[in-house]
Design a protein around this motif. Structure first.
Motif, PDB file in Angstrom:
ATOM      1  N   ALA A  46       0.791  -1.173   0.036  1.00  0.00           N
ATOM      2  CA  ALA A  46       0.025   0.157   0.119  1.00  0.00           C
ATOM      3  C   ALA A  46       0.820   1.329  -0.010  1.00  0.00           C
ATOM      4  CB  ALA A  46      -0.953  -0.004   1.079  1.00  0.00           C
ATOM      5  N   LYS A  47       2.010   1.300   0.737  1.00  0.00           N
ATOM      6  CA  LYS A  47       3.048   2.347   0.944  1.00  0.00           C
ATOM      7  C   LYS A  47       3.659   2.375  -0.411  1.00  0.00           C
ATOM      8  CE  LYS A  47       5.181   3.726   4.448  1.00  0.00           C
ATOM      9  NZ  LYS A  47       4.784   5.255   4.864  1.00  0.00           N
ATOM     10  N   GLY A  48       3.649   1.642  -1.221  1.00  0.00           N
ATOM     11  CA  GLY A  48       4.767   1.470  -2.368  1.00  0.00           C
ATOM     12  C   GLY A  48       6.248   1.438  -2.165  1.00  0.00           C
ATOM     13  N   PRO A 134       3.317   1.978  10.141  1.00  0.00           N
ATOM     14  CA  PRO A 134       4.361   2.864   9.549  1.00  0.00           C
ATOM     15  C   PRO A 134       3.588   4.145   9.171  1.00  0.00           C
ATOM     16  CG  PRO A 134       3.565   1.787   7.771  1.00  0.00           C
ATOM     17  CD  PRO A 134       3.121   1.115   8.663  1.00  0.00           C
ATOM     18  N   SER A 135       4.062   5.255   9.181  1.00  0.00           N
ATOM     19  CA  SER A 135       3.469   6.535   9.023  1.00  0.00           C
ATOM     20  C   SER A 135       2.585   6.158   7.581  1.00  0.00           C
ATOM     21  CB  SER A 135       4.359   7.566   8.456  1.00  0.00           C
ATOM     22  OG  SER A 135       5.355   7.410   7.690  1.00  0.00           O
ATOM     23  N   ALA A 136       1.247   6.870   7.408  1.00  0.00           N
ATOM     24  CA  ALA A 136       0.267   6.357   6.440  1.00  0.00           C
ATOM     25  C   ALA A 136       0.524   7.144   5.244  1.00  0.00           C
ATOM     26  CB  ALA A 136      -1.040   6.360   7.138  1.00  0.00           C
ATOM     27  N   ASN A 137       1.737   7.388   4.748  1.00  0.00           N
ATOM     28  CA  ASN A 137       1.704   7.921   3.354  1.00  0.00           C
ATOM     29  C   ASN A 137       2.476   7.186   2.309  1.00  0.00           C
ATOM     30  OD1 ASN A 137       4.053   8.365   5.628  1.00  0.00           O
ATOM     31  ND2 ASN A 137       5.084   8.682   3.584  1.00  0.00           N
ATOM     32  N   ARG A 138       2.257   7.381   1.101  1.00  0.00           N
ATOM     33  CA  ARG A 138       2.891   6.850   0.172  1.00  0.00           C
ATOM     34  C   ARG A 138       4.475   6.936   0.259  1.00  0.00           C
ATOM     35  NH1 ARG A 138       1.352   3.094  -3.507  1.00  0.00           N
ATOM     36  NH2 ARG A 138       1.954   4.536  -5.357  1.00  0.00           N
ATOM     37  N   VAL A 142       5.697  13.066   2.935  1.00  0.00           N
ATOM     38  CA  VAL A 142       5.930  13.479   4.157  1.00  0.00           C
ATOM     39  C   VAL A 142       4.620  12.885   5.080  1.00  0.00           C
ATOM     40  CG1 VAL A 142       7.068  15.643   3.849  1.00  0.00           C
ATOM     41  CG2 VAL A 142       4.559  15.606   3.995  1.00  0.00           C
ATOM     42  N   SER A 143       4.818  12.580   6.125  1.00  0.00           N
ATOM     43  CA  SER A 143       3.867  11.863   6.876  1.00  0.00           C
ATOM     44  C   SER A 143       2.529  12.623   7.089  1.00  0.00           C
ATOM     45  CB  SER A 143       4.355  11.729   8.483  1.00  0.00           C
ATOM     46  OG  SER A 143       5.663  10.911   8.510  1.00  0.00           O
ATOM     47  N   PRO A 144       1.447  11.935   7.156  1.00  0.00           N
ATOM     48  CA  PRO A 144       0.088  12.766   7.235  1.00  0.00           C
ATOM     49  C   PRO A 144      -0.094  12.960   8.665  1.00  0.00           C
ATOM     50  CG  PRO A 144      -0.129  10.221   6.824  1.00  0.00           C
ATOM     51  CD  PRO A 144       1.310  10.613   6.967  1.00  0.00           C
ATOM     52  N   GLN A 317      13.320   5.806   0.850  1.00  0.00           N
ATOM     53  CA  GLN A 317      12.327   6.502   1.423  1.00  0.00           C
ATOM     54  C   GLN A 317      11.104   5.623   1.911  1.00  0.00           C
ATOM     55  OE1 GLN A 317      11.438   8.924  -1.894  1.00  0.00           O
ATOM     56  NE2 GLN A 317      13.030  10.282  -1.293  1.00  0.00           N
ATOM     57  N   ASP A 318      10.672   6.099   3.140  1.00  0.00           N
ATOM     58  CA  ASP A 318       9.696   5.104   3.665  1.00  0.00           C
ATOM     59  C   ASP A 318       8.390   6.138   4.062  1.00  0.00           C
ATOM     60  OD1 ASP A 318      10.321   6.010   5.998  1.00  0.00           O
ATOM     61  OD2 ASP A 318      10.554   4.330   7.013  1.00  0.00           O
TER      62      ASP A 318
END
Ligand code: TXA
Ligand code: MG
Length: 318
Positions: A46-48, A134-138, A142-144, A317-318
């Protein structure tokens, strides 16, 4: 806003191996059942994420993780003082832990955190399962810090987004590695170095980039589109401005982190401001200096990464 029945539905989805985004006091997390390999694999999808970076495992209280990690005396002291809260501890993983090995990504450690946010706590208690989040961003974004950020980026990649309003802190947790004798600050975050060092003594900073223990440490990690110019003393006419204190004059567009130079307010606004400046008509961003004290250390860390040259690959990047 989120109701009790939303939390119950979220818990059922999680136990069914689905993903649920939820608010924490730091940033929104993309949660999955930490004991379910397929759920964890779908978080990476989902995060790619181009590679399997290790994930933080969240629990309602430390005892939930007794079978999973080895508590050291320092870990117990930090937990007693700072949990629930914006602190992640990297501890030795127990051989018989039921947590998916994917959460450790091949390391012999596990990163664990007890979040303070009421909704996160209710969700963890209702699901009765530790949640990897993890932070819910692609990957590479940046983190949401709001539910809307999560929906914009993940859309149908997440089954449900629990809305708890904007995150109070707005910066990710501080990550402290307790695997060696000498504790290390792998990621500056919502808990300040000063507060931590009162317990740990002087904290070594991270690792050299050649052998990253925490992938989140790599340069060029948090990347909005337009290039950033740090410590700007003036603004060029075509630049947008990320202001701290009284804004410099002359910017095409200005986002203020804090007019009153309040670092807590600046941390809470940072990621939303970077998102608003990540648009085609902004070609460059000048950033006013921010003092390297308290939360300023984590804010400057994120800004330096956003300003770092970006190699073609986005692996780090994550
Ligand atoms: O505030 C936060 O920490 C948020 C909320 C949702 O809890 N989560 C978060 O997760 O920021 P993530 O995956 O975006 O960042 C986790 C950081 C990464 O830098 C990762 O490399 C590091 O923690 N990490 C996770 N497990 C680790 C481990 N076993 N050893 C070293 N670093 C680890
Ligand atoms: Mg992240």
């Amino acid at each position: 806003m989120t109701q009790q029945r939303d939390i119950e539905r979220a818990a059922r989805l999680l136990l069914d191996g689905k993903l649920v985004a939820f608010p924490t006091e730091t940033v929104y997390g993309l949660g999955g059942d930490a004991t379910n390999d397929r759920a964890i694999a779908s978080i990476y999808a989902a995060k790619g994420r181009p590679q399997f970076n290790p994930l933080i495992v969240h629990a309602a209280e430390p005892q939930v993780l007794d079978k999973d990690v080895v508590w050291t005396p320092l870990a117990e002291a930090l937990a007693a003082r700072f949990w629930p809260g914006p602190l992640t501890l990297v501890l030795r993983r127990r051989a018989n832990s039921a947590i998916s090995l994917l959460c450790s990504a091949g390391l012999d450690s596990l990163a664990v955190r007890i979040p303070a946010h009421g909704l996160a706590q209710e969700l963890l208690r209702t699901a009765r399962r530790p949640l990897a989040a993890p932070s819910a961003n692609r990957s590479g974004k940046v983190s949401p810090t709001t539910a809307a950020h999560v929906r914009e980026e993940l859309q149908d990649r997440v089954q449900l987004v629990l809305d708890g309003g904007p995150c109070a802190l707005g910066l990710e947790s501080s990550v402290v590695d307790l695997m060696q004798d000498q504790p290390r600050l792998l990621r500056a975050g919502g808990l300040t170095r000063e507060a931590l060092e009162a317990f740990t003594g002087p904290l070594t900073k991270g690792l050299d980039e050649a052998s990253p223990r925490s992938p989140g440490q790599l340069a060029s990690h948090y990347a909005p589109g337009p290039p950033l110019r740090l410590n700007a003393a003036s603004v060029d006419a075509e630049e947008a401005l990320l202001a701290f204190g009284t804004p410099l004059p002359g910017a095409a567009r200005t986002e203020s982190l804090s007019e009153t130079r309040d670092l807590t307010e600046a941390a809470a606004r940072l990621f939303a401001a970077l998102r608003r400046l990540d648009r085609p008509d902004v070609t460059a961003i000048a950033v006013m200096p921010i003092p390297e004290i308290g939360l300023g250390e984590a804010i400057n860390d994120r800004l330096r990464r956003a300003a770092a040259p970006r190699p073609g690959d986005r692996q780090s990047q994550d």
